[in-house]
Design a protein around this motif. Structure first.
Motif, PDB file in Angstrom:
ATOM      1  N   ALA A   2       0.841  -1.208   0.000  1.00  0.00           N
ATOM      2  CA  ALA A   2       0.000   0.000   0.000  1.00  0.00           C
ATOM      3  C   ALA A   2       0.874   1.254   0.000  1.00  0.00           C
ATOM      4  O   ALA A   2       0.571   2.237  -0.676  1.00  0.00           O
ATOM      5  CB  ALA A   2      -0.916   0.002   1.226  1.00  0.00           C
ATOM      6  N   GLU A   3       1.986   1.215   0.724  1.00  0.00           N
ATOM      7  CA  GLU A   3       2.828   2.415   0.808  1.00  0.00           C
ATOM      8  C   GLU A   3       3.641   2.650  -0.472  1.00  0.00           C
ATOM      9  O   GLU A   3       3.774   3.789  -0.917  1.00  0.00           O
ATOM     10  CB  GLU A   3       3.784   2.285   2.012  1.00  0.00           C
ATOM     11  CG  GLU A   3       4.688   3.505   2.143  1.00  0.00           C
ATOM     12  CD  GLU A   3       5.525   3.497   3.418  1.00  0.00           C
ATOM     13  OE1 GLU A   3       5.317   2.638   4.291  1.00  0.00           O
ATOM     14  OE2 GLU A   3       6.398   4.386   3.525  1.00  0.00           O
ATOM     15  N   PHE A   4       4.163   1.585  -1.053  1.00  0.00           N
ATOM     16  CA  PHE A   4       5.135   1.789  -2.135  1.00  0.00           C
ATOM     17  C   PHE A   4       4.604   1.527  -3.534  1.00  0.00           C
ATOM     18  O   PHE A   4       5.300   1.803  -4.519  1.00  0.00           O
ATOM     19  CB  PHE A   4       6.384   0.923  -1.887  1.00  0.00           C
ATOM     20  CG  PHE A   4       7.165   1.401  -0.702  1.00  0.00           C
ATOM     21  CD1 PHE A   4       7.947   2.539  -0.788  1.00  0.00           C
ATOM     22  CD2 PHE A   4       7.076   0.747   0.519  1.00  0.00           C
ATOM     23  CE1 PHE A   4       8.647   3.008   0.307  1.00  0.00           C
ATOM     24  CE2 PHE A   4       7.770   1.211   1.621  1.00  0.00           C
ATOM     25  CZ  PHE A   4       8.564   2.342   1.521  1.00  0.00           C
ATOM     26  N   ASP A   5       3.377   1.031  -3.647  1.00  0.00           N
ATOM     27  CA  ASP A   5       2.892   0.631  -4.964  1.00  0.00           C
ATOM     28  C   ASP A   5       2.928   1.762  -5.994  1.00  0.00           C
ATOM     29  O   ASP A   5       3.203   1.539  -7.158  1.00  0.00           O
ATOM     30  CB  ASP A   5       1.478   0.054  -4.851  1.00  0.00           C
ATOM     31  CG  ASP A   5       1.123  -0.709  -6.115  1.00  0.00           C
ATOM     32  OD1 ASP A   5       2.022  -1.402  -6.631  1.00  0.00           O
ATOM     33  OD2 ASP A   5      -0.013  -0.585  -6.584  1.00  0.00           O
ATOM     34  N   GLY A   6       2.647   2.986  -5.554  1.00  0.00           N
ATOM     35  CA  GLY A   6       2.585   4.081  -6.527  1.00  0.00           C
ATOM     36  C   GLY A   6       3.922   4.777  -6.754  1.00  0.00           C
ATOM     37  O   GLY A   6       4.016   5.689  -7.592  1.00  0.00           O
ATOM     38  N   ALA A   7       4.969   4.372  -6.044  1.00  0.00           N
ATOM     39  CA  ALA A   7       6.259   5.079  -6.130  1.00  0.00           C
ATOM     40  C   ALA A   7       7.066   4.525  -7.293  1.00  0.00           C
ATOM     41  O   ALA A   7       7.969   3.709  -7.117  1.00  0.00           O
ATOM     42  CB  ALA A   7       7.013   4.902  -4.819  1.00  0.00           C
ATOM     43  N   ASN A   8       6.725   4.978  -8.510  1.00  0.00           N
ATOM     44  CA  ASN A   8       7.288   4.316  -9.683  1.00  0.00           C
ATOM     45  C   ASN A   8       8.224   5.166 -10.525  1.00  0.00           C
ATOM     46  O   ASN A   8       8.469   4.842 -11.686  1.00  0.00           O
ATOM     47  CB  ASN A   8       6.152   3.750 -10.549  1.00  0.00           C
ATOM     48  CG  ASN A   8       5.549   2.516  -9.887  1.00  0.00           C
ATOM     49  OD1 ASN A   8       6.267   1.770  -9.220  1.00  0.00           O
ATOM     50  ND2 ASN A   8       4.253   2.334 -10.029  1.00  0.00           N
ATOM     51  N   ALA A   9       8.792   6.231  -9.940  1.00  0.00           N
ATOM     52  CA  ALA A   9       9.750   7.047 -10.707  1.00  0.00           C
ATOM     53  C   ALA A   9      10.939   6.188 -11.129  1.00  0.00           C
ATOM     54  O   ALA A   9      11.471   6.329 -12.232  1.00  0.00           O
ATOM     55  CB  ALA A   9      10.226   8.221  -9.855  1.00  0.00           C
ATOM     56  N   ASP A  10      11.348   5.259 -10.261  1.00  0.00           N
ATOM     57  CA  ASP A  10      12.492   4.396 -10.612  1.00  0.00           C
ATOM     58  C   ASP A  10      12.157   3.525 -11.820  1.00  0.00           C
ATOM     59  O   ASP A  10      12.949   3.379 -12.752  1.00  0.00           O
ATOM     60  CB  ASP A  10      12.935   3.558  -9.406  1.00  0.00           C
ATOM     61  CG  ASP A  10      11.830   2.664  -8.818  1.00  0.00           C
ATOM     62  OD1 ASP A  10      10.656   2.847  -9.183  1.00  0.00           O
ATOM     63  OD2 ASP A  10      12.168   1.794  -7.991  1.00  0.00           O
ATOM     64  N   THR A  11      10.935   2.977 -11.847  1.00  0.00           N
ATOM     65  CA  THR A  11      10.559   2.068 -12.935  1.00  0.00           C
ATOM     66  C   THR A  11      10.564   2.792 -14.280  1.00  0.00           C
ATOM     67  O   THR A  11      10.998   2.230 -15.299  1.00  0.00           O
ATOM     68  CB  THR A  11       9.163   1.470 -12.663  1.00  0.00           C
ATOM     69  OG1 THR A  11       9.160   0.981 -11.330  1.00  0.00           O
ATOM     70  CG2 THR A  11       8.856   0.334 -13.600  1.00  0.00           C
ATOM     71  N   ALA A  12      10.109   4.045 -14.277  1.00  0.00           N
ATOM     72  CA  ALA A  12      10.119   4.824 -15.531  1.00  0.00           C
ATOM     73  C   ALA A  12      11.560   4.973 -16.035  1.00  0.00           C
ATOM     74  O   ALA A  12      11.831   4.842 -17.239  1.00  0.00           O
ATOM     75  CB  ALA A  12       9.486   6.192 -15.285  1.00  0.00           C
TER      76      ALA A  12
END
Ligand SMILES: C[S@@+](CC[C@H](N)C(=O)[O-])C[C@H]1O[C@@H](n2cnc3c(N)ncnc32)[C@H](O)[C@@H]1O
Length: 246
Positions: A20-30
């Protein structure tokens, strides 16, 4: 087939809250997507599969993590095409890959030089002489490094399966050794907190580069954040892309 149980897994009881905390933190994936070289990808310390999910539509992806609970969570979320493996990044043999990523501090959990060298040797073998290895680590916070202890304070609040969850963090530092002990406490609906104790090593840019060079890689590029910023005083990440020495 039942999965083997990870000995002393700090993530065992907090998988849903972590997700729940990290699912949306996707700057690294981009960033990983923009620098992808193609071919099969191995993600070490993949957790609940956030980075694997973000990259799986374009190439074959394998995610490995030592936490049975994290891999169970990843499997439940999918996608099905990803190969999920419970294993240790210091001792794996999954065939050759075109690229390896160790995202979001997972490499910092390796306890000592021997474990780090073992992991890099496995990566070197899996890359079969070419293909990048990207490691993303938290950078040491110079402003805090003199404090041996930061008392418990609120780090995150959110909803998990309909319940209100607060995560606090208490930090113990050994600045000279570059080590941190993080005590995360999850408070759910007034119950006694669930504790997750994480032990991490913080690398300086030089230390990371020497370590890679001593283990068959050279650093092709380094960044201080997930959007291509330079490594500089005050940056909060240490992100390196290394290649096997030809
Ligand atoms: C901070 S989490 C990061 C998870 C994921 N990469 C993400 O970005 O959300 C660190 C992960 O590293 C895993 N880990 C720690 N030591 C490991 C090891 N020796 N081998 C494989 N996974 C490991 C933990 O189980 C945990 O899932």
């Amino acid at each position: 087939m039942p999965l083997p149980v990870s000995p002393s897994d700090p993530y065992r009881s907090i998988v849903a809250a972590y997700d729940a905390e990290f699912d949306g933190a996707n700057a690294d994936t981009a960033g990983y997507a923009s620098r992808a070289v193609g071919g099969s990808l191995l993600v070490l310390g993949c957790g609940t599969g956030r980075v694997c999910r973000g990259l799986a539509s374009t190439r074959p992806v394998t995610g490995l993590d030592r936490s049975t609970a994290m891999i169970e969570g990843a499997r439940q979320r999918g996608p099905e095409g990803v190969r999920w493996v419970v294993g240790d990044m210091t001792d794996f043999d999954l065939g050759p890959f075109g690229e390896i990523i160790i995202p979001n501090a997972s490499f910092a959990f390796l306890p000592d030089r021997r474990a780090r060298a073992a992991c890099l040797a496995r990566c070197l073998r899996a890359l079969a002489g070419s293909g990048p290895l990207t490691i993303d680590l938290p950078a040491p916070d110079a402003a805090l490094s003199a404090d041996a202890h930061t008392p418990e304070r609120l780090a995150w609040e959110g909803q998990v399966d309909g319940a209100r969850v607060r995560r606090t963090r208490e930090v113990f530092r050994s600045p000279r050794m570059g080590n941190l002990r993080l005590i995360d406490r999850y408070y759910i609906d007034g119950a006694a907190p669930i504790e997750s104790v994480l032990a991490l090593h913080l690398f300086t840019p030089d230390e990371l580069e020497w370590m890679l060079e001593a283990n068959g890689f050279y650093v092709e590029q380094a960044w201080g954040d997930h959007v291509g910023g330079l490594v500089r005083e005050g940056c909060d990440r240490l992100l390196v892309r290394a290649l096997p020495v030809g």
